[in-house]
Structure formats: C-alpha cells, structure tokens
Write an enzyme that holds these catalytic residues in place. Structure first.
Site: not given
Length: 235
Positions: A18, A20, A193
């Site tokens: 991922d 961001d 995250d």
C-alpha cells in the site's frame, strides 16, 4: 549412488505495498487536495471541509470512491493537462519528496535485492500516484484508473474496478492473469496500514501490518501477523 531429487520450482515472489501511511507517512490523495487549496484552485473552507469528510469516511471504511474521485479530480480536470502536470511536479517537490523516508526506501531495496517483484497497490488514483511510484523506484503500479473523455483528458469517472478494499484483490488478480499467473502460484507479501486492506491481507502468504491503524493492529496481534512500525525512526 542415487541421483539427487530435483529442486521444486520456486514460486515467483511478490512484494506488495500500500502507499499512504504505509510507504509514506501521509495520505497523498488528501495532501494533493490540500495542495490545490494552496494553489488557489479550490475555495479553502468548502473544499477543505469536504476533503476532510471524505478522508474520515475512508478511514471508517465507508467511502464512496466514485463520488470521491469526481470530487478529487474536479480542479485538475478544469485546469487542463499542462497546468495539472506542472502543479503535480511542484507537489512532488514540496510535499512528497520530503516525506520519502530512508526506512521506506531501504525496505523496497531489500525486496528488490531478494529478486522480488515489487508492486504498489493503492486506492489513490493514477494521476496522483504514478509520479510517486517512479520516485520510489517502483515499476509496477495498481491504482484507481481514471476514465478519459473524447479529448483524452480525465472525465471524473473511474475506469474498471477501483483498487480499494475487495477491489485490490480483483485488480491484483487481473494484473497477475495478464502475466499468466495466479495469486496461488506466487509467494506474496503485502504491507498495509489500513483495515480497508484486510481483504488482500487475508489472501497473501505473508501479511505485514505496517504503521497499522488501531483496528488493524488489534487484528494483527490476534492473528500473530508481523507488525512493522516503519516510521518510528527519525527521518
């Protein structure tokens, strides 16, 4: 003397990331919106309020990605290609480049050194993320693809399946199928995250909760997944 048994064929290794709050300590989509406010492309109060609301909806797992993409691309669509690309170059210099941490670059380099194919799998659109992928040295990008109008510029709609939640699994499967592979034929690691990425985290061989939000951290502890706090180090 008997011949040695043949070595089983090693599965291709994928390192999926991922973007961001995983490789970057910020949300590039949100920051692009804030950047357009500073450029004077958007009215601060109204745009900022909507941008924050969309960001909170994403964190809560209830974002309507189609509505968000129409909103997020409106200013760049109105300004046109040349102005948008020039603004993005400035965005990269002033916002993204200072946020690229040595720890993130080192993690990517370690996977490349191991011979892994590194793929960025993000729910942020391709306009925002393609230059970021290049800056990180990542060749393969799976992002929200943007439909184009008759003039070849962005229309505000999404092309195909958005790479968000279950859509990340679908888009990764499409990407692998185009290369004659399936997820089961690879050895895959995914760093994320966000609780939004649970569908893909549950499908890979090696899920890594990276700078995880509270809900994902709790799940990772319960399932004994590795937890990586990548940005604990001083940049």
């Amino acid at each position: 003397m008997t011949a040695a048994s043949p070595t089983p064929t090693q599965r291709p290794r994928l390192a999926l990331f991922d973007l961001d709050h995983t490789l970057l300590p910020l949300d590039s989509d949100y920051e692009w919106g804030e950047f357009t406010i500073r450029l004077g492309w958007c009215e601060r109060e109204a745009f900022g309020r909507r941008n924050q609301a969309f960001f909170e909806a994403y964190q809560a797992g209830r974002l309507d990605v189609h509505d968000y993409v129409r909103f997020a691309t409106e200013a760049l669509r109105q300004r046109g290609r040349a102005a948008a690309e020039a603004a993005h170059a400035q965005f990269m210099q002033t916002v993204i480049a200072p946020a690229i941490r040595p720890a993130a670059l080192a993690l990517l380099a370690r996977h490349r050194a191991q011979g892994d194919t590194v793929v960025l799998v993000t729910a942020t659109n391709e306009f925002v993320t393609r230059p970021i992928a290049r800056a990180l040295g990542v060749e393969h990008l799976i992002a929200v693809e943007l439909a184009r109008d008759a003039e070849g510029w962005y229309s505000g709609e999404i092309l195909g399946v958005p790479s968000m939640r279950e859509g990340k699994v679908a888009r990764l499967q499409q990407w692998l199928q185009a290369r004659g592979l399936s997820l089961a034929q690879t050895e895959s690691t995914f760093y994320s995250d966000s609780i939004n990425d649970l569908p893909l985290l549950e499908r890979v061989d090696h899920p890594v909760a990276t700078n995880p939000d509270e809900r994902l951290r709790a799940i990772a502890r319960e399932r004994h997944w590795p937890i990586l706090d990548l940005f604990d180090e001083t940049p």
